[in-house]
Design a protein around this motif. Structure first.
Motif: not given
Length: 214
Positions: A168, A186, A188, A205-206, A208
Motif C-alpha cells: 500500500d 492497493i 491506503d 482499489k481493494s 477484492k
C-alpha cells in the motif's frame, strides 16, 4: 502474471488496518512534542522499520530530536488503542488469503517487528495463511531497501521474479521493485504517484479487485 508462483503481502494497511491507528497516534504524539508537518513525516516513514524511522525523523527534525522517545510514545498510544478497540482486518483480507493460498505460495514481509506483528496476525486469525513470515527486526534496513523482500522470497523458496508483492505504501513498492518482483499496489493512506504507476504491474482499489487479477 502467468509465471507468478508466490504472493508476498505487506501487513500494515494491506492485511490489517493498523495505519489508521498509527496516524492517530502520530498526530497525538506530534502535538505533545510540538512537531510541525507530522503527516509529512509519517508519509516519509511509512513502511520503514524502527532504525530507519529514527534516522528519517532525525533527518527531518534534527539530530537532537528525541526520536526514540517519540516512537515509544506512539507505541504506548497504539497499545492503548489496540487493547480497547482492537485491530480490524482490511476489507476482504481473509477472503482473499483463503482464496490465494489454494493457488500460490503466500508469504508476508512486514517492517513491523516480530513480536508485535506475530501477535496481531494471530489475534486477527490470519497468521495460518502464510507459509513464511519476514519481519522488520530480521533485516538491517527495511523498506524502501530491497533486503526484506529478498529475504522473504528466499524464505518462501522462490526467486524474486517468481513473486508478486502486494503493498500500500511507496516505500514498500520501491522495496519490492528493487528486489526484482512484480508489484501490485492497493493504496491506503497514500495515493499512487507517476513513480508508483511505473513500478507497478497493477494498481487495485481493494483486495477484492486483487482476486480478479490473480
Amino acid at each position: 502474471m502467468a509465471d507468478i508462483k508466490g504472493i508476498i503481502f505487506d501487513m500494515d494497511g494491506v492485511i490489517l488496518d493498523t495505519e489508521t491507528i498509527c496516524f492517530r497516534t502520530w498526530k497525538i504524539a506530534g502535538n505533545e512534542f510540538h512537531l510541525t508537518d507530522i503527516e509529512k513525516a509519517q508519509h516519509a516513514c511509512l513502511g520503514m522499520n524502527k532504525p530507519d524511522t529514527i534516522s528519517t525523523l532525525c533527518r527531518m527534525y534534527g539530530n537532537n530530536f528525541e526520536a526514540e522517545r517519540f516512537l515509544e510514545r506512539t507505541s504506548e498510544l497504539f497499545s492503548q488503542i489496540e487493547t480497547t478497540e482492537g485491530i480490524q482486518l482490511m476489507p476482504y483480507a481473509e477472503e482473499t488469503l483463503s482464496c490465494l493460498v489454494k493457488k500460490y505460495t503466500v508469504a508476508l514481509a512486514t517492517s513491523t517487528r516480530r513480536e508485535k506483528a506475530s501477535r496481531q496476525l494471530e489475534n486477527a486469525g490470519v497468521k495460518k495463511y502464510f507459509s513464511s513470515l519476514t519481519f522488520g527486526d530480521m533485516v538491517t534496513h527495511s523498506k524502501p531497501e530491497p533486503e526484506i523482500y529478498l529475504m522473504a522470497c528466499r524464505s518462501a523458496g522462490l526467486k524474486p521474479e517468481e513473486c508478486a508483492a502486494v503493498e500500500d505504501s511507496p516505500n514498500g513498492i520501491r522495496s519490492a521493485y528493487a528486489a526484482g518482483m512484480q508489484c501490485i499496489m492497493i493504496p491506503d493512506k497514500i495515493q499512487p504517484t507517476d513513480e508508483m504507476r511505473k513500478c507497478c504491474t497493477h494498481i487495485c482499489k481493494s483486495l477484492k479487485e486483487l482476486q480478479t487479477i490473480l
